[in-house]
Design an enzyme around this catalytic site. Structure first.
Site, mmCIF file in Angstrom:
data_model
loop_
_atom_site.group_PDB
_atom_site.id
_atom_site.type_symbol
_atom_site.label_atom_id
_atom_site.label_comp_id
_atom_site.label_asym_id
_atom_site.label_seq_id
_atom_site.Cartn_x
_atom_site.Cartn_y
_atom_site.Cartn_z
ATOM 1 N N LYS A 13 48.377 35.181 38.559
ATOM 2 C CA LYS A 13 48.005 33.914 38.609
ATOM 3 C C LYS A 13 47.600 33.097 37.556
ATOM 4 O O LYS A 13 48.258 32.323 37.121
ATOM 5 C CB LYS A 13 46.706 33.902 38.974
ATOM 6 C CG LYS A 13 46.693 34.383 40.869
ATOM 7 C CD LYS A 13 45.684 33.601 40.857
ATOM 8 C CE LYS A 13 43.886 34.563 40.195
ATOM 9 N NZ LYS A 13 43.729 36.178 40.724
ATOM 10 N N ARG A 84 37.023 30.115 44.627
ATOM 11 C CA ARG A 84 37.350 31.250 45.418
ATOM 12 C C ARG A 84 36.589 32.347 46.607
ATOM 13 O O ARG A 84 36.673 32.956 46.610
ATOM 14 C CB ARG A 84 36.733 32.820 44.020
ATOM 15 C CG ARG A 84 37.324 32.578 42.400
ATOM 16 C CD ARG A 84 38.376 33.687 42.741
ATOM 17 N NE ARG A 84 38.103 34.858 42.070
ATOM 18 C CZ ARG A 84 38.541 35.418 40.454
ATOM 19 N NH1 ARG A 84 38.501 33.745 40.124
ATOM 20 N NH2 ARG A 84 38.501 36.291 39.791
ATOM 21 N N ARG A 118 47.118 45.796 31.804
ATOM 22 C CA ARG A 118 46.923 44.350 30.921
ATOM 23 C C ARG A 118 46.663 44.187 29.719
ATOM 24 O O ARG A 118 45.434 45.351 29.818
ATOM 25 C CB ARG A 118 46.611 44.034 32.637
ATOM 26 C CG ARG A 118 45.995 42.119 31.828
ATOM 27 C CD ARG A 118 45.499 41.080 32.494
ATOM 28 N NE ARG A 118 44.077 41.188 33.520
ATOM 29 C CZ ARG A 118 44.249 40.506 34.465
ATOM 30 N NH1 ARG A 118 44.742 39.358 34.914
ATOM 31 N NH2 ARG A 118 42.887 40.949 34.957
ATOM 32 N N ARG A 151 40.539 43.620 29.274
ATOM 33 C CA ARG A 151 39.287 43.161 29.955
ATOM 34 C C ARG A 151 38.439 44.070 30.539
ATOM 35 O O ARG A 151 38.607 45.229 31.078
ATOM 36 C CB ARG A 151 39.930 42.120 31.411
ATOM 37 C CG ARG A 151 40.632 40.956 30.431
ATOM 38 C CD ARG A 151 40.517 40.031 31.718
ATOM 39 N NE ARG A 151 40.063 39.865 32.872
ATOM 40 C CZ ARG A 151 40.073 39.421 33.413
ATOM 41 N NH1 ARG A 151 41.513 38.515 33.505
ATOM 42 N NH2 ARG A 151 39.367 39.296 34.920
ATOM 43 N N ARG A 162 36.937 44.753 42.384
ATOM 44 C CA ARG A 162 36.785 42.702 42.428
ATOM 45 C C ARG A 162 38.136 42.849 43.537
ATOM 46 O O ARG A 162 38.205 41.996 44.398
ATOM 47 C CB ARG A 162 38.093 42.448 40.874
ATOM 48 C CG ARG A 162 36.857 42.165 39.899
ATOM 49 C CD ARG A 162 37.373 42.736 38.679
ATOM 50 N NE ARG A 162 38.689 41.522 38.389
ATOM 51 C CZ ARG A 162 39.740 41.346 37.276
ATOM 52 N NH1 ARG A 162 39.804 43.350 37.111
ATOM 53 N NH2 ARG A 162 40.261 40.461 37.879
HETATM 54 P P1 AMP Z 1 39.989 36.208 37.112
HETATM 55 O O1 AMP Z 1 39.851 35.788 35.200
HETATM 56 O O2 AMP Z 1 40.272 34.972 37.974
HETATM 57 O O3 AMP Z 1 40.170 37.039 36.993
HETATM 58 O O4 AMP Z 1 37.544 36.261 36.817
HETATM 59 C C1 AMP Z 1 37.184 36.529 36.445
HETATM 60 C C2 AMP Z 1 36.242 37.064 36.409
HETATM 61 O O5 AMP Z 1 35.320 35.262 36.419
HETATM 62 C C3 AMP Z 1 35.359 37.225 38.440
HETATM 63 O O6 AMP Z 1 36.434 38.770 38.357
HETATM 64 C C4 AMP Z 1 34.267 36.756 38.508
HETATM 65 O O7 AMP Z 1 32.912 37.290 38.031
HETATM 66 C C5 AMP Z 1 33.791 35.493 37.283
HETATM 67 N N1 AMP Z 1 35.581 34.039 37.897
HETATM 68 C C6 AMP Z 1 36.178 33.127 38.154
HETATM 69 N N2 AMP Z 1 36.648 32.032 38.271
HETATM 70 C C7 AMP Z 1 35.396 32.630 39.494
HETATM 71 C C8 AMP Z 1 35.039 31.651 40.417
HETATM 72 N N3 AMP Z 1 36.173 30.385 40.965
HETATM 73 N N4 AMP Z 1 34.523 31.844 41.232
HETATM 74 C C9 AMP Z 1 33.241 32.612 40.724
HETATM 75 N N5 AMP Z 1 33.228 33.704 39.928
HETATM 76 C C10 AMP Z 1 34.393 33.692 39.470
#
Ligand code: AMP
Length: 205
Positions: A13, A84, A118, A151, A162
């Site tokens: 994404k 989400r 990654r 990360r 996740r």
């Molecule tokens: P991502 O980089 O999109 O994989 O997000 C990393 C982490 O940030 C996720 O595992 C959540 O803990 C938090 N996070 C990111 N976007 C959201 C969202 N829209 N709602 C809730 N938690 C989020």
């Protein structure tokens, strides 16, 4: 045009949002990137979010909505990692219309492979893959020369959590947007440029 990119962790994404934002002149809003920055800077918001992120859980909706409101722009937006869950989708509807939702679909074993390889730039957030999209120089960003890191939540035990969260909380959004007639499914298992081409095809329809 306002676009949402949906899909499992590691499906690409962020990579696609970055490319599309540039090509289409949209503002790229990645809630994950914004949260990681808040954590790195040790802000109040970052302190609240950190424990959820470390465990691969969703950060509470009120924090996320606050972030979205703060980062909105008058131009079109491409959302990466938001909404989400259903309540975030409903909150978004009150803020703006979503034109198209792109569902990047990919088998779980492919995305797990992508996640474990990654690396991201600590400064500009550019995403690399050590196998399929390696940096020119080891562990250094091609664009800004900063360090590349893995990360915290790309470690195997957090990845599993996740995925569970994605299946339980985010997947219901697929039928929600399908019923609204704005969901477009893309096969995201191939090359980055092929996937971009497929998305652009859908956006130009
Ligand atoms: P991502 O980089 O999109 O994989 O997000 C990393 C982490 O940030 C996720 O595992 C959540 O803990 C938090 N996070 C990111 N976007 C959201 C969202 N829209 N709602 C809730 N938690 C989020």
């Amino acid at each position: 045009m306002n676009i949402v990119l949906l899909g499992p962790p590691g499906v690409g994404k962020g990579t696609q949002a970055q490319i599309l934002a540039k090509k289409l002149g949209l503002k790229w809003i990645s809630t994950g990137d914004i949260l990681r920055k808040e954590v790195a800077e040790g802000t109040e918001l970052g302190k609240k979010a950190e424990k959820y992120m470390k465990e691969g859980k969703l950060v509470p909706d009120d924090i996320i909505i606050e972030i979205i409101k703060k980062h909105l722009s008058s131009s079109g937006v491409i959302f990466d990692g938001f909404p989400r869950n259903l309540s975030q989708a409903k909150a978004l509807e009150k803020i703006m219309d979503v034109d198209k939702v792109i569902f990047l679909n990919c088998p779980e074993e492919v995305v797990i492979f992508r996640l474990t390889n990654r690396r991201i730039c600590v400064k500009c957030n550019r995403v690399y893959n050590l196998i399929s999209n390696p940096p020119k120089n080891d562990e250094v960003c091609d664009v800004c020369g900063s360090k590349l890191v893995q990360r915290e939540d790309d470690k195997p035990e957090v990845i599993r959590k996740r995925f569970r969260v994605y299946n339980e909380e985010t997947k219901p959004l697929l039928s929600y947007y399908r019923e609204k007639g704005i969901l477009y499914e893309i096969d995201a298992s191939g090359e980055v440029s092929e996937i971009t081409k497929s998305i652009l095809g859908v956006l130009n329809e």
